[in-house]
Design an enzyme around this catalytic site. Structure first.
Site, PDB file in Angstrom:
ATOM      1  N   CYS A  13       0.868  -1.044   0.052  1.00 36.01           N
ATOM      2  CA  CYS A  13      -0.008  -0.030  -0.005  1.00 36.01           C
ATOM      3  C   CYS A  13       0.913   1.303  -0.006  1.00 36.01           C
ATOM      4  O   CYS A  13       0.503   2.154  -0.692  1.00 36.01           O
ATOM      5  CB  CYS A  13      -0.953  -0.056   1.212  1.00 36.01           C
ATOM      6  SG  CYS A  13      -2.206  -1.060   1.233  1.00 36.01           S
ATOM      7  N   ASP A  56     -20.885  12.319 -14.828  1.00 37.04           N
ATOM      8  CA  ASP A  56     -22.137  12.076 -14.684  1.00 37.04           C
ATOM      9  C   ASP A  56     -22.443  11.174 -13.180  1.00 37.04           C
ATOM     10  O   ASP A  56     -23.643  10.812 -13.230  1.00 37.04           O
ATOM     11  CB  ASP A  56     -23.079  11.515 -16.109  1.00 37.04           C
ATOM     12  CG  ASP A  56     -22.417  10.079 -16.015  1.00 37.04           C
ATOM     13  OD1 ASP A  56     -21.157   9.621 -15.460  1.00 37.04           O
ATOM     14  OD2 ASP A  56     -22.941   9.453 -16.984  1.00 37.04           O
TER      15      ASP A  56
HETATM   16  C1  BEZ Z   1       0.546  -4.628   1.817  1.00 37.19           C
HETATM   17  O1  BEZ Z   1       0.013  -3.683   1.315  1.00 37.19           O
HETATM   18  O2  BEZ Z   1       1.718  -4.782   1.698  1.00 37.19           O
HETATM   19  C2  BEZ Z   1      -0.497  -5.822   1.992  1.00 37.19           C
HETATM   20  C3  BEZ Z   1      -1.355  -5.507   3.045  1.00 37.19           C
HETATM   21  C4  BEZ Z   1      -2.294  -6.859   3.109  1.00 37.19           C
HETATM   22  C5  BEZ Z   1      -1.828  -8.052   3.018  1.00 37.19           C
HETATM   23  C6  BEZ Z   1      -0.812  -7.989   1.904  1.00 37.19           C
HETATM   24  C7  BEZ Z   1       0.103  -7.108   1.685  1.00 37.19           C
END
Ligand code: BEZ
Length: 222
Positions: free
Chosen positions: A46, A139
């Site tokens: 992330c 929209d």
């Molecule tokens: C990550 O963002 O690294 C991750 C988050 C949840 C499960 C696996 C990876």
């Protein structure tokens, strides 16, 4: 239960974000929008995704696409995590993330939008959010959705590419072929007759000969 389908009006939910409380439709205004969800704050994949999104945010702005992220943690966690993200992106940790993150610590939106990944759970056994992408048109209707599991990071260049395709095909009676990139030839949509296509595309078309003899593979250069 079917989730959100293409053409559905995107829910006008209210949510707390890193830049204050929003109502989704007001946040979008008359722009396009992209909502991308994340399993959790302070997680490695992330962090790389958000850093990439931050570093190419100007590309989304140029296309008039409002960006908004979501993760199942609190605003306070999001604000702290944003500093890591910006540092990872190579910016000053103090510079703000160029888009808000929705706080969904009760998982209400993740349930409403069908975003939970049953295979990825936190230490209490609660499911985490998958990596959903929703592209919303001016929209307020859903134009594209992509769903990745938590373990696979997205390709943000591909997201820009599909937005280019969506914005082009919203304006012209064309479709974009496999691996298309802006500037390359596009396909005339099948519902347009040759006579109609001649009006829409005075620059002309080329038609690929095929064993069936059917003349459906029609290219034009915009
Ligand atoms: C990550 O963002 O690294 C991750 C988050 C949840 C499960 C696996 C990876």
């Amino acid at each position: 239960m079917p989730g959100l389908l293409l053409g559905d009006v995107f829910p006008n939910f209210e949510a707390e974000t890193t830049t204050g409380r929003i109502k989704m439709h007001d946040f979008l205004g008359n722009s396009w929008g992209i909502l991308f969800s994340h399993p959790r704050d302070f997680t490695p994949v992330c962090t790389t995704e958000l850093a990439c999104a931050a570093s190419i945010s100007e590309q989304f702005r140029k296309r008039d696409v409002k960006m908004i992220a979501l993760s199942i943690d609190s605003v306070e966690d999001h604000r702290n995590w944003s500093k890591d993200v910006m540092a990872f992106a190579g910016d000053q940790a103090e510079s703000p993330l160029p888009f808000p993150i929705i706080a969904d610590d009760k998982r209400e939106l993740s349930v409403q939008l069908g975003m939970l990944d049953p295979d990825e759970r936190d230490k209490d056994g609660m499911p985490l959010t998958a990596r959903c992408v929703f592209v919303i048109g001016p929209d307020k209707k859903l134009k594209l959705s992509i769903l990745y599991p938590a373990t696979t990071g997205r390709n943000f260049d591909e997201l820009l590419r599909v937005i280019d395709s969506l914005q082009l095909t919203a304006q012209k009676k064309v479709a974009t072929p496999v691996n298309w990139k802006p500037g390359e030839k596009v396909m005339v949509i099948p519902s347009l007759s040759d006579a109609e296509a001649a009006v829409h595309f005075p620059q002309g078309m080329t038609c690929k000969e095929l064993p069936s003899g059917k003349k459906y593979l029609r290219y034009t250069q915009l």
